[in-house]
Design a protein around this motif. Structure first.
Motif, short mmCIF file in Angstrom:
data_model
loop_
_atom_site.label_atom_id
_atom_site.label_comp_id
_atom_site.label_asym_id
_atom_site.label_seq_id
_atom_site.Cartn_x
_atom_site.Cartn_y
_atom_site.Cartn_z
N GLY A 1 36.49 33.07 83.61
CA GLY A 1 36.07 33.25 82.42
C GLY A 1 36.51 34.28 81.92
N ILE B 1 30.60 30.18 75.18
CA ILE B 1 31.36 30.65 76.42
C ILE B 1 30.37 31.68 77.57
CG2 ILE B 1 34.12 31.71 77.23
CD1 ILE B 1 34.87 30.97 74.67
N THR C 1 30.75 27.11 81.12
CA THR C 1 31.12 26.78 79.00
C THR C 1 30.19 25.99 79.08
OG1 THR C 1 33.66 28.18 80.01
CG2 THR C 1 33.18 26.21 77.79
N ASN D 1 32.83 27.83 85.13
CA ASN D 1 33.91 27.99 84.73
C ASN D 1 35.38 27.54 85.87
OD1 ASN D 1 33.05 29.11 82.50
ND2 ASN D 1 32.90 31.22 83.03
#
Length: 293
Positions: free
Chosen positions: A139, A166, A171, A185
């Motif tokens: 991420g 996010i 996400t 992620n």
């Protein structure tokens, strides 16, 4: 029979004696007061952290709203929404960590001693947190490289939709049918971002070999002149490519037009409908059933 009754009586007496010893061993009034006190403290502690979470989120929301409205805002709206989502996510995890820490301390668990003795990193890996660490690292690089932002139309693996949020671990992608997808992620390997460049809309009009191509070409150009000014989202075109073979192997007239991200399908439908309507009004018939279909 008397022997069995005697054995049962002895067993019953033993159980009653053990139960009496158990009851006498504990100070039940003190135990009840302790449980009640701890439960009350737990409720107060939870309410306190909920208030802190609510106030913190309100402050963060107000700060980002003020930044969006200020003249100093130099970051795009999507990027601002992405940072906003990430800050809220980090704040939530911090609040959760301190709530668990306070709860364990309230229960008398020596959290500090456990962390110092075992080593938090080794303990985390031992509990199977490798995936969590991988989510955070992935991420971080997604945000650092600006691969996607909140509001972008993307395709990740087999999922296509709009980025909703996010976070450090996941996400969120909302599909075009409304489905909300949570993607770890670490599972994001290839990101196809459909919001960064102009998108192409391909319009095909199926024709027969004996169809009057010149007449349809003239109609297409007239429709383009009339319809293009109504769509400011068009960035380039429409461009008439002429006769070609479509993907399914049939003869077709092709037109391409480039639009701002996310508008290509709307423009495609509008132009195709206008072409077909004008061709029908001109008395030209187009194939509706193809051989082998």
């Amino acid at each position: 029979m008397k022997l069995e009754f005697l054995e049962f009586h002895l067993l019953s007496s033993s159980l009653q004696h053990l139960w009496s010893k158990f009851i006498e061993h504990y100070d039940w009034e003190k135990l009840l007061n302790t449980v009640t006190s701890r439960l009350f403290q737990f409720i107060l502690l939870s309410i306190l952290f909920l208030i802190i979470r609510w106030v913190g989120k309100a402050i963060i929301q107000k700060a980002f709203n003020k930044y969006r409205d200020s003249k100093l805002a130099t970051v795009s709206a999507n990027r601002t929404d992405t940072i906003h989502s990430l800050v809220l996510n980090i704040f939530t995890y911090i609040i959760l960590f301190f709530w668990i820490y306070a709860l364990l301390t309230l229960m008398g668990v020596p959290v500090g001693t456990l962390i110092a003795g075992a080593g938090i990193f080794s303990l985390a890996l031992g509990l199977g947190a490798q995936g969590f660490v991988s989510d955070i690292v992935t991420g971080f690089f997604i945000l650092l490289e600006q691969q996607l932002d909140v509001g972008d139309a993307v395709k990740i693996n087999a999922i296509e939709g709009t980025v909703t949020a996010i976070g450090l671990r996941t996400t969120q992608i909302t599909s075009y049918d409304g489905t909300l997808n949570f993607i770890p992620n670490r599972n994001i390997q290839i990101v196809s971002n459909l919001s960064r460049n102009a998108m192409r809309a391909l319009i095909e009009i199926k024709v027969n070999p004996n169809t009057p191509i010149d007449d349809i070409t003239k109609i297409i150009k007239e429709v383009n002149e009339q319809l293009t000014p109504k769509f400011p989202e068009i960035t380039k075109g429409p461009t008439y490519l002429g006769t070609s073979i479509s993907a399914d192997g049939h003869l077709a007239l092709q037109v391409i037009v480039y639009t701002t991200p996310g508008e290509q399908f709307t423009v495609q439908r509008a132009f195709l409908s206008a072409y077909l309507r004008a061709i029908r009004e001109a008395g030209i018939s187009l194939p509706t059933i193809y051989p082998g279909k």
